[in-house]
Design a protein around this motif. Structure first.
Motif, PDB file in Angstrom:
ATOM      1  N   ASN B  52     -60.259 -47.528   2.876  1.00  0.00           N
ATOM      2  CA  ASN B  52     -60.757 -48.529   2.499  1.00  0.00           C
ATOM      3  C   ASN B  52     -59.261 -48.701   1.541  1.00  0.00           C
ATOM      4  OD1 ASN B  52     -62.659 -49.299   4.287  1.00  0.00           O
ATOM      5  ND2 ASN B  52     -63.861 -47.942   3.316  1.00  0.00           N
ATOM      6  N   LEU B  57     -61.944 -53.274  -1.307  1.00  0.00           N
ATOM      7  CA  LEU B  57     -63.184 -52.701  -1.529  1.00  0.00           C
ATOM      8  C   LEU B  57     -63.901 -53.707  -3.142  1.00  0.00           C
ATOM      9  CD1 LEU B  57     -62.846 -48.325  -2.485  1.00  0.00           C
ATOM     10  CD2 LEU B  57     -64.561 -49.828  -1.277  1.00  0.00           C
ATOM     11  N   HIS B  60     -65.294 -56.276  -1.106  1.00  0.00           N
ATOM     12  CA  HIS B  60     -66.516 -55.706  -0.401  1.00  0.00           C
ATOM     13  C   HIS B  60     -67.780 -55.839  -1.676  1.00  0.00           C
ATOM     14  CE1 HIS B  60     -69.466 -53.185   1.564  1.00  0.00           C
ATOM     15  NE2 HIS B  60     -69.416 -52.619   0.909  1.00  0.00           N
ATOM     16  N   TRP B  86     -66.440 -63.898   4.980  1.00  0.00           N
ATOM     17  CA  TRP B  86     -66.261 -62.243   4.976  1.00  0.00           C
ATOM     18  C   TRP B  86     -66.738 -61.153   5.716  1.00  0.00           C
ATOM     19  CZ3 TRP B  86     -66.419 -62.487  -0.108  1.00  0.00           C
ATOM     20  CH2 TRP B  86     -66.439 -63.866  -0.907  1.00  0.00           C
ATOM     21  N   ALA B  89     -64.932 -57.368   4.908  1.00  0.00           N
ATOM     22  CA  ALA B  89     -65.124 -57.526   3.746  1.00  0.00           C
ATOM     23  C   ALA B  89     -66.194 -56.602   4.149  1.00  0.00           C
ATOM     24  CB  ALA B  89     -65.004 -58.296   2.339  1.00  0.00           C
ATOM     25  N   LEU B  90     -67.105 -57.280   3.955  1.00  0.00           N
ATOM     26  CA  LEU B  90     -68.645 -56.904   4.420  1.00  0.00           C
ATOM     27  C   LEU B  90     -68.351 -55.775   5.276  1.00  0.00           C
ATOM     28  CD1 LEU B  90     -71.539 -59.283   5.676  1.00  0.00           C
ATOM     29  CD2 LEU B  90     -71.489 -57.592   3.602  1.00  0.00           C
ATOM     30  N   ASP B  91     -68.133 -55.219   6.493  1.00  0.00           N
ATOM     31  CA  ASP B  91     -67.719 -53.920   7.320  1.00  0.00           C
ATOM     32  C   ASP B  91     -66.854 -53.047   6.873  1.00  0.00           C
ATOM     33  OD1 ASP B  91     -69.897 -55.765   8.407  1.00  0.00           O
ATOM     34  OD2 ASP B  91     -68.064 -56.377  10.315  1.00  0.00           O
ATOM     35  N   LEU B  92     -66.033 -53.525   6.428  1.00  0.00           N
ATOM     36  CA  LEU B  92     -64.728 -53.037   5.688  1.00  0.00           C
ATOM     37  C   LEU B  92     -64.166 -52.078   7.051  1.00  0.00           C
ATOM     38  CD1 LEU B  92     -65.972 -50.804   2.834  1.00  0.00           C
ATOM     39  CD2 LEU B  92     -64.218 -52.677   2.387  1.00  0.00           C
ATOM     40  N   GLY B  96     -61.432 -54.411   8.121  1.00  0.00           N
ATOM     41  CA  GLY B  96     -61.439 -54.132   6.430  1.00  0.00           C
ATOM     42  C   GLY B  96     -58.877 -54.335   6.843  1.00  0.00           C
ATOM     43  N   HIS B 159     -68.388 -47.435  -5.094  1.00  0.00           N
ATOM     44  CA  HIS B 159     -67.204 -47.912  -4.551  1.00  0.00           C
ATOM     45  C   HIS B 159     -66.331 -47.385  -5.629  1.00  0.00           C
ATOM     46  CE1 HIS B 159     -68.314 -47.995  -0.551  1.00  0.00           C
ATOM     47  NE2 HIS B 159     -69.029 -49.363  -0.913  1.00  0.00           N
TER      48      HIS B 159
END
Lengths: 174, 174
Positions: B52, B57, B60, B86, B89-92, B96, B159
């Motif tokens: 990522n 991040l 996220h 979202w 950004a949530l799942d990356l 992402g 992170h």
């Protein structure tokens, strides 16, 4: 383990100390999960020649916790003898890379448990008011004991994030 | 900023909510310090093609915080429309990497501030008892609201540790 997702009272401790310990326990649980089943070779693996091994990071957690036991309960830094034992794990970097290697997971887990057991004992002797005692800390600002112990587990979580990343990389190389 | 190393009361919030917010504030402060002055190129940098970017991040953190606002205050997951915004950004991961790039630091900081401002408002409406309300959570175990919000900042710290590691690597490559 049934309480692992509860930040709450812990028997034998005052309310806020219990909440702090709940967070420390969860952080430690996830650390041990991240380290589970790693071999000595994996614990020694360096993702970056200038970086830290997972083993060194695990010992760092014990060293930082030990340092804050002294800082908050004895109001002193590590003495020379203690620095001989804990210095490489506290400072990491080149010193850590040279001194911390060749150990199996049990070695690190024992060190972590040893120091944590002492923390459990020490926390029994203090209360919520103690958590809020302040003293001069970083950059001339005040910190309270609560912050210092928050820092102990937030440093662990920070490096646990790195452990997860190192593991991902390692799995493609070892 | 004078209170940055104090886990303590915050005006307008009940005692334990104040302590939780103190920890969230410190975590965010260190996140912003880690991201300070990064260029768009640096925010997009991938240390690992499967990893990522720092930008992803950062987003996220905002996404996770938004998700837990819904989880704890509205007792629901993100709806389809919210997932469009979202989801990456949530799942990356691959989603992402594709969707989150080309933004400058201000973009990410604004998103973080937007969501955090809402959290500040929401936390004014609840108290210490609310923090201890429980519901079924991961692996069939109970979690309380305190844990869920602890998880929001512990995920950020996790992170942030990775961001620091990515920066170190990036400085030798960009």
């Amino acid at each position: 383990m049934d309480q692992i997702y509860l930040i709450t009272d812990i028997q034998g401790y005052t309310p806020e100390v219990g909440r702090l310990l709940s967070m420390m326990n969860y952080a430690r649980y996830t650390t041990l999960e991240a380290a589970k089943n790693l071999t000595t070779e994996q614990l020694d693996y360096l993702m970056d020649p200038e970086g830290n091994s997972i083993g060194a990071l695990l010992l760092h957690f014990a060293a930082v916790e030990f340092a804050y036991q002294l800082e908050t309960f004895e109001k002193r830094d590590l003495n020379e003898e203690e620095m001989l034992i804990w210095g490489p794990a506290l400072d990491l970097g080149e010193k850590g890379r040279q001194a911390i290697r060749g150990n199996d997971l049990t070695y690190y887990v024992n060190k972590l448990n040893e120091v944590r057991t002492k923390t459990y004992e020490l926390f029994k002797t203090v209360d919520d008011d103690w958590l809020h005692l302040e003293e001069p800390f970083w950059y001339g600002k005040q910190a309270n004991h609560y912050f210092m112990w928050f820092h102990v587990f937030e440093d662990e979580i920070n490096h646990r994030g790195q452990i997860r990343l190192i593991k991902k990389k390692m799995n493609t190389q070892l």
